[in-house]
Scaffold this motif. Structure first.
Motif, PDB file in Angstrom:
ATOM      1  N   LYS A  51      31.696 -27.256  89.251  1.00  0.00           N
ATOM      2  CA  LYS A  51      31.825 -28.252  88.194  1.00  0.00           C
ATOM      3  C   LYS A  51      30.618 -28.941  87.709  1.00  0.00           C
ATOM      4  N   ALA A  52      29.461 -29.024  88.398  1.00  0.00           N
ATOM      5  CA  ALA A  52      28.285 -29.525  87.721  1.00  0.00           C
ATOM      6  C   ALA A  52      27.596 -28.537  86.843  1.00  0.00           C
ATOM      7  N   GLU A  54      29.200 -26.382  85.256  1.00  0.00           N
ATOM      8  CA  GLU A  54      30.172 -26.247  84.174  1.00  0.00           C
ATOM      9  C   GLU A  54      29.880 -27.537  83.040  1.00  0.00           C
ATOM     10  N   ARG A  55      29.697 -28.432  83.566  1.00  0.00           N
ATOM     11  CA  ARG A  55      29.300 -29.891  82.746  1.00  0.00           C
ATOM     12  C   ARG A  55      28.060 -29.738  82.135  1.00  0.00           C
ATOM     13  N   TYR A  56      27.193 -29.033  82.778  1.00  0.00           N
ATOM     14  CA  TYR A  56      25.690 -28.956  82.187  1.00  0.00           C
ATOM     15  C   TYR A  56      25.897 -28.059  80.770  1.00  0.00           C
ATOM     16  N   ILE A  58      28.711 -27.283  79.207  1.00  0.00           N
ATOM     17  CA  ILE A  58      29.647 -27.550  78.127  1.00  0.00           C
ATOM     18  C   ILE A  58      28.779 -29.001  77.347  1.00  0.00           C
ATOM     19  N   ASP A  59      28.024 -29.897  78.008  1.00  0.00           N
ATOM     20  CA  ASP A  59      27.240 -30.615  77.469  1.00  0.00           C
ATOM     21  C   ASP A  59      26.276 -30.330  76.409  1.00  0.00           C
ATOM     22  N   HIS A  62      28.257 -28.815  73.398  1.00  0.00           N
ATOM     23  CA  HIS A  62      28.774 -30.007  72.794  1.00  0.00           C
ATOM     24  C   HIS A  62      27.395 -30.885  71.960  1.00  0.00           C
ATOM     25  N   SER A  72      36.423 -22.142  79.382  1.00  0.00           N
ATOM     26  CA  SER A  72      35.662 -22.148  80.631  1.00  0.00           C
ATOM     27  C   SER A  72      36.365 -22.268  81.934  1.00  0.00           C
ATOM     28  N   SER A  75      37.541 -25.847  83.111  1.00  0.00           N
ATOM     29  CA  SER A  75      38.250 -27.077  82.061  1.00  0.00           C
ATOM     30  C   SER A  75      38.950 -26.295  81.096  1.00  0.00           C
TER      31      SER A  75
END
Ligand code: IPD
Ligand code: CA
Ligand code: CA
Length: 264
Positions: A51-52, A54-56, A58-59, A62, A72, A75
């Motif tokens: 999750k961490a 993926e967050r990195y 995707i951020d 964006h 992804s 998400s």
């Protein structure tokens, strides 16, 4: 797009994969990595590191490419109007990762109007970074790589994997394993589809097959394999992405074996 623009996209995909790899490594072999079974299936897991990571990624997208679409694993899909789609597996090989085995990777493919133009597979523990840009060859840590050229299956080392619904579905690849095993020098189950495919590209494996994969497992790897001279096919139409990839002669022999009529 110009060559320079593809190179910029590649550099950004590499930056994302390396940043995500660093995050993943901060969880590796730590006590509480937050393992959760997806849909109650203990063979299909996600961790805090997935999750961490993926967050990195995707951020980053964006922030720099807000008009690009994203697919992804954890998400799902986010659609925007440009022709670009980032296909991300933020941690491929989560089962290995969850028990402290070193074969895991971040996989990032970028498609333009449906065609993969950039592929990056980064295995942070192993220190292996594979990349390719459409038409520009495939590389491992900056060195050009080429698939093998074996002609005899009995000299080949091949890899496979098993579908996550193996607990409830008897169509679990064991029929293929029993067909192929007697014919090859060695068979492996390494546990990260993206690395398996990249290893075919580098000639470390002669071929790899697996059924019931998803776009994020194969997108980056298959561009890397194609650019290294490998051949690939979908060997079944009824089990998501069922890929066989290998050096051309070996792939053709395996494809014939895997696309047989089945009785399960
Ligand atoms: C898995 C790995 C594994 C393959 C599974 C995939 P995940 O991806 O690629 O090697 O056998 O089919 O689901 O869940 O670790 O991202
Ligand atoms: Ca995966
Ligand atoms: Ca994953």
């Amino acid at each position: 797009m110009t060559d320079e623009e593809y190179d910029d996209l590649l550099l950004d995909a590499i930056r994302c994969a390396q940043g995500a790899g660093e995050i993943i490594m901060s969880y590796f072999r730590k006590k509480d990595i937050g393992i959760q079974a997806k849909h109650g299936n203990e063979s299909d897991i996600v961790t805090a590191a997935d999750k961490a990571s993926e967050r990195y990624v995707i951020d980053f997208i964006h922030g720099k490419y807000p008009e690009h679409s994203i697919l992804s694993e954890e998400s799902g899909r986010e659609n925007h109007d440009s022709g670009y789609l980032w296909v991300i597996d933020p941690l491929d090989g989560t089962t290995n990762f969850s028990v402290g085995l070193p074969n895991f990777s971040v996989s990032i493919g970028i498609k333009q109007n449906g065609e993969t133009v950039v592929g990056v597979v980064y295995a942070p523990y192993l220190g292996e970074l594979f990349h390719a840009v459409k038409g520009g060859g495939a590389y491992l840590n900056g060195e050009r790589i080429f698939t093998g050229a074996k002609q005899r299956l009995d000299q080949c080392v091949v890899a496979t994997g098993f579908p996550v619904d193996k607990d409830v579905n008897p169509d679990n690849n064991l029929d293929n394993v029993s067909r192929v095993l007697p014919l090859v020098r060695g068979m492996r189950r390494l546990g990260s589809a993206a690395i398996d495919i990249s290893y075919v590209a580098a000639g470390f494996l002669d071929a790899y097959w697996e059924m019931n994969l998803h776009e994020w497992d194969v997108c980056a790897g298959l561009l890397i394999a194609d650019e290294a001279g490998a051949k690939h096919d979908n060997f079944r139409g009824d089990r998501n992405i069922s890929v066989v990839v290998g050096s051309p002669h070996v792939e053709e022999e395996l494809f014939a074996i895997l696309s047989h009529d089945r009785h399960v």
